[in-house]
Design a protein around this motif. Sequence first.
Motif, PDB file in Angstrom:
ATOM      1  N   THR A  48     -13.201  -2.862  10.322  1.00 22.85           N
ATOM      2  CA  THR A  48     -13.395  -3.427   8.997  1.00 22.85           C
ATOM      3  C   THR A  48     -12.425  -4.575   8.781  1.00 22.85           C
ATOM      4  OG1 THR A  48     -11.835  -1.869   8.036  1.00 22.85           O
ATOM      5  CG2 THR A  48     -14.147  -1.211   8.027  1.00 22.85           C
ATOM      6  N   ALA A  49     -12.571  -5.221   7.635  1.00 20.28           N
ATOM      7  CA  ALA A  49     -11.690  -6.335   7.302  1.00 20.28           C
ATOM      8  C   ALA A  49     -10.264  -5.844   7.120  1.00 20.28           C
ATOM      9  CB  ALA A  49     -12.187  -6.998   6.019  1.00 20.28           C
ATOM     10  N   SER A  50      -9.323  -6.773   7.147  1.00 22.25           N
ATOM     11  CA  SER A  50      -7.922  -6.397   7.011  1.00 22.25           C
ATOM     12  C   SER A  50      -7.525  -6.149   5.558  1.00 22.25           C
ATOM     13  CB  SER A  50      -7.020  -7.464   7.630  1.00 22.25           C
ATOM     14  OG  SER A  50      -7.220  -8.689   6.959  1.00 22.25           O
ATOM     15  N   THR A  51      -8.428  -6.446   4.629  1.00 23.91           N
ATOM     16  CA  THR A  51      -8.177  -6.126   3.228  1.00 23.91           C
ATOM     17  C   THR A  51      -9.403  -5.426   2.645  1.00 23.91           C
ATOM     18  OG1 THR A  51      -8.998  -8.273   2.465  1.00 23.91           O
ATOM     19  CG2 THR A  51      -6.629  -8.088   2.841  1.00 23.91           C
ATOM     20  N   THR A  52      -9.183  -4.669   1.587  1.00 22.74           N
ATOM     21  CA  THR A  52     -10.291  -4.007   0.904  1.00 22.74           C
ATOM     22  C   THR A  52     -11.020  -5.037   0.044  1.00 22.74           C
ATOM     23  OG1 THR A  52      -8.986  -3.416  -1.043  1.00 22.74           O
ATOM     24  CG2 THR A  52      -8.961  -1.855   0.805  1.00 22.74           C
ATOM     25  N   LEU A  53     -12.135  -4.652  -0.533  1.00 17.49           N
ATOM     26  CA  LEU A  53     -12.872  -5.564  -1.414  1.00 17.49           C
ATOM     27  C   LEU A  53     -12.030  -5.999  -2.608  1.00 17.49           C
ATOM     28  CD1 LEU A  53     -16.410  -3.900  -1.396  1.00 17.49           C
ATOM     29  CD2 LEU A  53     -15.662  -5.961  -0.180  1.00 17.49           C
ATOM     30  N   ALA A  54     -11.118  -5.124  -3.013  1.00 16.28           N
ATOM     31  CA  ALA A  54     -10.244  -5.444  -4.149  1.00 16.28           C
ATOM     32  C   ALA A  54      -9.042  -6.296  -3.732  1.00 16.28           C
ATOM     33  CB  ALA A  54      -9.768  -4.162  -4.820  1.00 16.28           C
ATOM     34  N   GLY A  55      -8.906  -6.597  -2.446  1.00 16.17           N
ATOM     35  CA  GLY A  55      -7.827  -7.458  -1.967  1.00 16.17           C
ATOM     36  C   GLY A  55      -6.572  -6.742  -1.510  1.00 16.17           C
ATOM     37  N   TYR A  56      -6.582  -5.422  -1.478  1.00 23.30           N
ATOM     38  CA  TYR A  56      -5.421  -4.666  -1.002  1.00 23.30           C
ATOM     39  C   TYR A  56      -5.476  -4.564   0.521  1.00 23.30           C
ATOM     40  CZ  TYR A  56      -4.584  -3.253  -5.820  1.00 23.30           C
ATOM     41  OH  TYR A  56      -4.320  -3.262  -7.158  1.00 23.30           O
ATOM     42  N   PRO A  57      -4.329  -4.394   1.167  1.00 23.66           N
ATOM     43  CA  PRO A  57      -4.354  -4.192   2.623  1.00 23.66           C
ATOM     44  C   PRO A  57      -5.197  -2.953   2.962  1.00 23.66           C
ATOM     45  CG  PRO A  57      -2.108  -4.538   1.853  1.00 23.66           C
ATOM     46  CD  PRO A  57      -2.975  -4.387   0.632  1.00 23.66           C
ATOM     47  N   ASN A  58      -5.986  -3.051   4.011  1.00 26.18           N
ATOM     48  CA  ASN A  58      -6.843  -1.940   4.409  1.00 26.18           C
ATOM     49  C   ASN A  58      -6.049  -0.995   5.310  1.00 26.18           C
ATOM     50  OD1 ASN A  58      -9.095  -0.371   4.554  1.00 26.18           O
ATOM     51  ND2 ASN A  58     -10.143  -1.623   6.073  1.00 26.18           N
ATOM     52  N   ASN A  59      -5.040  -0.378   4.685  1.00 28.87           N
ATOM     53  CA  ASN A  59      -4.203   0.605   5.377  1.00 28.87           C
ATOM     54  C   ASN A  59      -3.707   1.611   4.334  1.00 28.87           C
ATOM     55  OD1 ASN A  59      -1.994  -0.582   3.994  1.00 28.87           O
ATOM     56  ND2 ASN A  59      -1.479  -1.892   5.715  1.00 28.87           N
ATOM     57  N   LEU A  60      -2.925   2.554   4.773  1.00 28.99           N
ATOM     58  CA  LEU A  60      -2.476   3.629   3.895  1.00 28.99           C
ATOM     59  C   LEU A  60      -1.795   3.104   2.638  1.00 28.99           C
ATOM     60  CD1 LEU A  60      -2.433   6.696   3.752  1.00 28.99           C
ATOM     61  CD2 LEU A  60      -0.267   6.667   4.972  1.00 28.99           C
ATOM     62  N   ASP A  61      -0.904   2.152   2.787  1.00 27.41           N
ATOM     63  CA  ASP A  61      -0.205   1.578   1.641  1.00 27.41           C
ATOM     64  C   ASP A  61      -1.192   0.925   0.672  1.00 27.41           C
ATOM     65  OD1 ASP A  61       2.232   0.510   0.208  1.00 27.41           O
ATOM     66  OD2 ASP A  61       1.291  -1.383   0.831  1.00 27.41           O
ATOM     67  N   GLY A  62      -2.125   0.150   1.190  1.00 26.08           N
ATOM     68  CA  GLY A  62      -3.102  -0.527   0.352  1.00 26.08           C
ATOM     69  C   GLY A  62      -4.024   0.447  -0.363  1.00 26.08           C
ATOM     70  N   TRP A  63      -4.450   1.514   0.329  1.00 27.23           N
ATOM     71  CA  TRP A  63      -5.334   2.504  -0.291  1.00 27.23           C
ATOM     72  C   TRP A  63      -4.638   3.198  -1.454  1.00 27.23           C
ATOM     73  CZ3 TRP A  63      -6.092   4.784   5.197  1.00 27.23           C
ATOM     74  CH2 TRP A  63      -6.916   3.935   5.945  1.00 27.23           C
ATOM     75  N   ILE A  64      -3.362   3.537  -1.257  1.00 25.98           N
ATOM     76  CA  ILE A  64      -2.614   4.184  -2.339  1.00 25.98           C
ATOM     77  C   ILE A  64      -2.449   3.227  -3.511  1.00 25.98           C
ATOM     78  CG2 ILE A  64      -0.390   5.179  -3.018  1.00 25.98           C
ATOM     79  CD1 ILE A  64      -0.132   6.233  -0.105  1.00 25.98           C
ATOM     80  N   ARG A  65      -2.084   1.992  -3.222  1.00 26.70           N
ATOM     81  CA  ARG A  65      -1.877   1.012  -4.291  1.00 26.70           C
ATOM     82  C   ARG A  65      -3.167   0.716  -5.049  1.00 26.70           C
ATOM     83  NH1 ARG A  65       0.532  -3.413  -0.962  1.00 26.70           N
ATOM     84  NH2 ARG A  65      -0.210  -4.688  -2.675  1.00 26.70           N
ATOM     85  N   GLU A  66      -4.293   0.604  -4.330  1.00 31.01           N
ATOM     86  CA  GLU A  66      -5.570   0.374  -5.006  1.00 31.01           C
ATOM     87  C   GLU A  66      -5.940   1.578  -5.870  1.00 31.01           C
ATOM     88  OE1 GLU A  66     -10.238  -0.754  -4.059  1.00 31.01           O
ATOM     89  OE2 GLU A  66      -8.757  -0.958  -2.461  1.00 31.01           O
ATOM     90  N   SER A  67      -5.723   2.780  -5.350  1.00 25.94           N
ATOM     91  CA  SER A  67      -5.990   3.995  -6.122  1.00 25.94           C
ATOM     92  C   SER A  67      -5.142   4.031  -7.383  1.00 25.94           C
ATOM     93  CB  SER A  67      -5.717   5.244  -5.283  1.00 25.94           C
ATOM     94  OG  SER A  67      -6.619   5.326  -4.215  1.00 25.94           O
ATOM     95  N   LEU A  68      -3.871   3.685  -7.255  1.00 28.00           N
ATOM     96  CA  LEU A  68      -2.982   3.680  -8.416  1.00 28.00           C
ATOM     97  C   LEU A  68      -3.451   2.687  -9.481  1.00 28.00           C
ATOM     98  CD1 LEU A  68       0.496   4.033  -6.690  1.00 28.00           C
ATOM     99  CD2 LEU A  68      -0.519   5.636  -8.337  1.00 28.00           C
ATOM    100  N   ALA A  69      -3.976   1.535  -9.054  1.00 34.82           N
ATOM    101  CA  ALA A  69      -4.475   0.548 -10.008  1.00 34.82           C
ATOM    102  C   ALA A  69      -5.679   1.115 -10.776  1.00 34.82           C
ATOM    103  CB  ALA A  69      -4.856  -0.744  -9.283  1.00 34.82           C
TER     104      ALA A  69
END
Length: 162
Positions: A48-69
């Motif tokens: 997959t891309a290196s970022t999520t659709l919301a622009g967060y890194p597509n990794n554990l840190d990014g998933w947590i941060r996107e969830s928190l948002a």
Amino acid sequence: MPAAVQHRRPRRNRVIRTLAVVGTGAAVLALPLIGATTASAAGSSATTASTTLAGYPNNLDGWIRESLAIMHEKSIPGTYNGIYRNLMRESSGNPRAINLWDSNAAKGIPSKGLLQVIDPTFKAYHVDGTSFDIYDPVANITAACNYAAARYGSIDNVNGAY
């Protein structure tokens, strides 16, 4: 061989063997922790891309941060540390984790994903704006935190299987 003729290993060899065993044991214990954070990012970035659709890194840190948002928008309590602590205990950071041996699995509803949610709980606590795929890291985290908020006040209050 007579006892007087037997060769004895120097004490130094025993110390070296002990250190090697201890070092190997520590590496084995640390590997899941190190691998969980890096393997999740490496494994998902290959497909997959290196970022999520919301622009967060597509990794554990990014998933947590996107969830928190999303949780912040929906007034679901929880902190980065509370989520991280629980998902490392539940899945070692593997978004494709599945538990095929516990009581839920015996009933035919195994726990799945980063926070080991069962399908009925995921459906009941799904948060609008996230995927309906239980293995989607952001959807799994957000639904699990929504459930934990309803049951325990916050994912931060969860210190064991829930």
